[in-house]
Design a protein around this motif. Structure first.
Motif, PDB file in Angstrom:
ATOM      1  N   LEU A  28      20.004  10.438  19.845  1.00 50.14           N
ATOM      2  CA  LEU A  28      18.476   9.424  20.859  1.00 50.14           C
ATOM      3  C   LEU A  28      17.453   9.051  20.061  1.00 50.14           C
ATOM      4  O   LEU A  28      17.179   8.158  20.818  1.00 50.14           O
ATOM      5  CB  LEU A  28      18.284  10.553  21.802  1.00 50.14           C
ATOM      6  CG  LEU A  28      19.632  11.176  22.971  1.00 50.14           C
ATOM      7  CD1 LEU A  28      18.659  12.248  24.094  1.00 50.14           C
ATOM      8  CD2 LEU A  28      20.144  10.073  23.900  1.00 50.14           C
ATOM      9  N   GLU A  29      17.117   9.506  19.580  1.00 55.18           N
ATOM     10  CA  GLU A  29      15.910   9.114  18.574  1.00 55.18           C
ATOM     11  C   GLU A  29      16.111   8.067  18.034  1.00 55.18           C
ATOM     12  O   GLU A  29      15.706   6.961  17.703  1.00 55.18           O
ATOM     13  CB  GLU A  29      15.442   9.884  17.523  1.00 55.18           C
ATOM     14  CG  GLU A  29      13.851   9.400  16.957  1.00 55.18           C
ATOM     15  CD  GLU A  29      13.822  10.484  15.826  1.00 55.18           C
ATOM     16  OE1 GLU A  29      12.973  10.351  15.133  1.00 55.18           O
ATOM     17  OE2 GLU A  29      12.883  11.876  16.703  1.00 55.18           O
ATOM     18  N   VAL A  83      14.342   4.930  27.383  1.00 59.05           N
ATOM     19  CA  VAL A  83      14.861   5.774  27.991  1.00 59.05           C
ATOM     20  C   VAL A  83      15.638   5.336  29.163  1.00 59.05           C
ATOM     21  O   VAL A  83      16.818   6.133  28.942  1.00 59.05           O
ATOM     22  CB  VAL A  83      13.149   6.150  28.952  1.00 59.05           C
ATOM     23  CG1 VAL A  83      12.553   7.119  27.673  1.00 59.05           C
ATOM     24  CG2 VAL A  83      12.643   5.543  30.129  1.00 59.05           C
ATOM     25  N   PRO A 111      13.054  13.188  21.607  1.00 60.38           N
ATOM     26  CA  PRO A 111      13.469  12.179  22.313  1.00 60.38           C
ATOM     27  C   PRO A 111      14.335  13.915  22.871  1.00 60.38           C
ATOM     28  O   PRO A 111      14.745  13.032  24.010  1.00 60.38           O
ATOM     29  CB  PRO A 111      15.643  12.687  21.328  1.00 60.38           C
ATOM     30  CG  PRO A 111      14.656  13.213  19.929  1.00 60.38           C
ATOM     31  CD  PRO A 111      12.925  13.415  19.824  1.00 60.38           C
ATOM     32  N   ILE A 112      14.272  14.590  22.873  1.00 60.63           N
ATOM     33  CA  ILE A 112      14.834  16.062  23.812  1.00 60.63           C
ATOM     34  C   ILE A 112      13.935  17.182  23.897  1.00 60.63           C
ATOM     35  O   ILE A 112      13.874  17.785  22.866  1.00 60.63           O
ATOM     36  CB  ILE A 112      16.204  16.364  23.552  1.00 60.63           C
ATOM     37  CG1 ILE A 112      17.214  15.461  23.777  1.00 60.63           C
ATOM     38  CG2 ILE A 112      15.867  17.215  24.503  1.00 60.63           C
ATOM     39  CD1 ILE A 112      18.359  16.099  23.360  1.00 60.63           C
ATOM     40  N   THR A 128      12.514  13.353  28.001  1.00 62.49           N
ATOM     41  CA  THR A 128      12.655  12.435  26.719  1.00 62.49           C
ATOM     42  C   THR A 128      11.122  11.779  26.953  1.00 62.49           C
ATOM     43  O   THR A 128      11.198  11.784  27.810  1.00 62.49           O
ATOM     44  CB  THR A 128      13.543  11.442  26.596  1.00 62.49           C
ATOM     45  OG1 THR A 128      15.150  11.917  26.761  1.00 62.49           O
ATOM     46  CG2 THR A 128      13.527  10.041  24.980  1.00 62.49           C
ATOM     47  N   ASP A 185      19.672  15.024  19.985  1.00 67.89           N
ATOM     48  CA  ASP A 185      18.494  14.174  19.294  1.00 67.89           C
ATOM     49  C   ASP A 185      18.112  13.714  18.765  1.00 67.89           C
ATOM     50  O   ASP A 185      17.156  12.731  18.245  1.00 67.89           O
ATOM     51  CB  ASP A 185      17.885  16.108  18.929  1.00 67.89           C
ATOM     52  CG  ASP A 185      17.310  16.673  19.660  1.00 67.89           C
ATOM     53  OD1 ASP A 185      15.569  16.367  20.062  1.00 67.89           O
ATOM     54  OD2 ASP A 185      18.302  18.043  20.212  1.00 67.89           O
ATOM     55  N   THR A 244      22.629  10.540  27.866  1.00 66.43           N
ATOM     56  CA  THR A 244      22.162  12.097  28.168  1.00 66.43           C
ATOM     57  C   THR A 244      22.092  12.970  28.702  1.00 66.43           C
ATOM     58  O   THR A 244      22.502  13.981  28.300  1.00 66.43           O
ATOM     59  CB  THR A 244      20.715  12.108  28.150  1.00 66.43           C
ATOM     60  OG1 THR A 244      19.756  10.640  27.519  1.00 66.43           O
ATOM     61  CG2 THR A 244      19.539  13.294  27.253  1.00 66.43           C
TER      62      THR A 244
END
Length: 268
Positions: A42-43, A9, A80-81, A96, A39, A16
């Motif tokens: 980030l994932e 994170v 992720p979000i 997250t 999304d 983010t």
């Protein structure tokens, strides 16, 4: 595993934040929930970190599903979000969420709120902690004299879906109206943030009538380690991340009271 989750994170926080400040475009998933390219990005980044730091461990994410196993029992769970609408509409309480699960039970949970530079995290037997950028870490412990009745409690919900206000995507119309009318105070609070505030002792109970496993998993260790209780809306305290709903509360008695008052009416 907590160290790896925090690394993940922290590594994506700046991206983010930047994406939140620039968010303008979005697409719709087949089920009409909103997803952004953020999304997916980030994932992917989180999965890359897990592949390097915990190779061979199963990963189950909201966007890309399950890899490393045919059926999920143990491993990483990613959202992720969480609170994509908040992200899109400029509300800084999206998060997250990362959890590590052993035999169906989350043992590590990290809730990162990048827009406010705040993270809540917990690991089994290690307590629940709050980290705010630039400030000392703070251990969270719910007060022992917290309310045990709905009438004494400050209660929140993430929305009116699957309630007697608006069934929306739900199949059960839970009686949220009775909670609103009975609680000492009631308000709406975004998604995972309301549960973080239960762990912090700022709220006494938080209600989510519709939850996926990746919505719930990271929350549960934080509530447990802070001294709170949780269940799904049918009152079950077993395998709650798979229960389809979530209530967290500062005391078991309050939790049971909210479950009872929210039972849907059986009258025609």
């Amino acid at each position: 595993m907590l160290e790896i989750a925090l690394e993940a994170v922290n590594s994506i926080r700046k991206k983010t934040q930047d994406a939140f400040n620039e968010a303008e475009k979005f697409d719709y998933k087949p089920d009409r929930s909103i997803v952004t390219q953020t999304d997916l990005m980030l994932e992917t980044e989180i999965r890359n970190i897990f592949a390097k730091r915990s190779p061979g461990v199963s990963v189950w994410g909201e966007e890309y599903g399950l890899n490393g196993a045919e059926k999920f029992d143990s491993g990483w769970v990613i959202d992720p979000i969480d609170g994509t609408r908040a992200f899109l509409y400029g509300i800084p309480l999206f998060s997250t969420l990362i959890a590590f699960v052993e035999q169906g039970e989350p043992v590590v949970g990290v809730m990162s709120f990048p827009a406010i530079s705040t993270t809540f995290y917990a690991a089994k037997g290690k307590g629940c902690w709050k980290s705010v950028e630039g400030k000392p870490q703070q251990q969270l412990k719910i007060a022992k004299n917290s309310p045990e009745t709905v009438e004494q409690a400050v209660i929140t919900a993430s929305g009116i879906h699957s309630t007697n206000y608006n069934l929306a995507d739900g199949t059960i119309a839970y009686d949220l109206d009775s909670v609103v009318k009975t609680a000492r105070d009631f308000t709406f609070v975004n998604d995972a943030y309301q549960h973080a505030m239960v762990a912090a002792g700022r709220l006494h109970c938080a209600i989510d009538t519709l939850m996926k496993p990746w919505d719930s998993a990271a929350i549960l260790p934080c509530i447990r380690e802070a001294g709170g209780d949780f269940c799904s809306l049918d009152g079950s305290r077993e395998k709650v991340m798979f229960g389809g709903s979530l209530i967290s509360a500062s005391t078991p008695a309050l939790l049971d009271s909210v479950v009872e008052i929210m039972k849907p009416s059986t009258s025609d």
